[in-house]
Design an enzyme around this catalytic site. Sequence first.
Site, PDB file in Angstrom:
ATOM      1  CE1 TYR A  59       0.655   1.940   4.209  1.00  0.00           C
ATOM      2  CE2 TYR A  59       0.470  -0.636   4.917  1.00  0.00           C
ATOM      3  CZ  TYR A  59       0.792   0.902   4.809  1.00  0.00           C
ATOM      4  OH  TYR A  59       1.446   1.079   6.440  1.00  0.00           O
ATOM      5  CB  CYS A  60       1.589   3.804  -1.770  1.00  0.00           C
ATOM      6  SG  CYS A  60       0.619   3.847  -3.092  1.00  0.00           S
ATOM      7  N   GLY A  61      -0.170   5.602  -0.888  1.00  0.00           N
ATOM      8  CA  GLY A  61      -1.287   6.607  -0.079  1.00  0.00           C
ATOM      9  C   GLY A  61      -2.551   6.253  -0.916  1.00  0.00           C
TER      10      GLY A  61
END
Length: 283
Positions: A240-242
Site C-alpha cells: 500500500y501507499c497513499g
Amino acid sequence: MNIWPLKNIRIIDATTRLKLATSDGRSAYESGRQAFERQHIPGAVFADLLTDFADTGAPHPITVPSSEQFARAIGALGVSNDTHVIVYDQLEGDTWPEYYPFWASRFWWHLRLEGHTKVSVLEGGLAKWKQEGRQIETGPVKVEPTQFTARRQPGLLARVDDVVSAIGANDVLLISALSPAIYSGEKQVYPRAGHIPRSKNVFFGDLIDTSSGRFADPAVVRPLLQQVGALDPAVKPIVYCGSGIAATIVALQLARLGRTDVAVYDGSMTEWVADERRPLQVS
C-alpha cells in the site's frame, strides 16, 4: 503511424499528474491527455486513468472500476486479449517530489488485475525515448476499437477488510511503499500520521531512479525486499501507499523477482485514515 515491426502490439501512454498530499491528506489530480497530445511515442494511444480506468463514483480517486468498465475502456484503445501492451508515462522528473510522476506501473498492475499478462513497462518513459533522439508525434490518436474479455484476478487486489484481517494474520505481509518519514509518523501528509500496524517499510524511491525513471537492478532490489520477508513463499504480500499508485512499483519489482501474487491495497492510506476506528502505529 506504426513504427513497430511486430504485429499485435499496442503502446499506451498512461501519463497522469498527482500533486502529492500535504497534512490535510488532499491530493490534486490532472489528466495527462493534454501532455499526450503535445507529444507522444508514435503509434501510442492515451489511457485516462482518472476517468476511463477509474470508478469516478467512488469516495476516493483512481479507485479500480468494474471489470466490465475496464473491458470497454481497454477495448476502445484497440487492445484485445491477444494484444501485447507496452505502457509508459511521460516521467516529468523535474516535478518530483511535488508531483508524483510514475504511472506506468499502475496501469501494468491494472492490466494484470484483469487477467492480461501480455504487458511490459517501457523503462524511462517518454523522457528517455526523447533523450535517445527518437521520433515523437503530436495530436490526438484514434484507433479501431476491439473486443476485450476481462478475467479478474481477485488475489491481486486488496480491499480494506483484507487489510484489517491481515493485521492479525501470520501468513500475510503488509508493506508500506511510502517514505520512511511518512511511515514512521515523523512526517504527516494525511489527517492521521503513522502506518498500518504490523506493516513493514520498503520505500518505492529505493526501487527506482526518480531522475531517469529506470528501475533499480534486481541485485539491488532483492536484499531490500528480502529483509522484510517479501520473498518468503509462506506469506502473501499486500502493498500500500497513499492511493495505490506508488505501491505498484513494489509489486512490479517483486514480479521481476518471481513474485506474481502480490496484492495492492487500492484505497491505501487515503481510505484507511478516513475512519478513525482503524488503527495506526507510530514508530
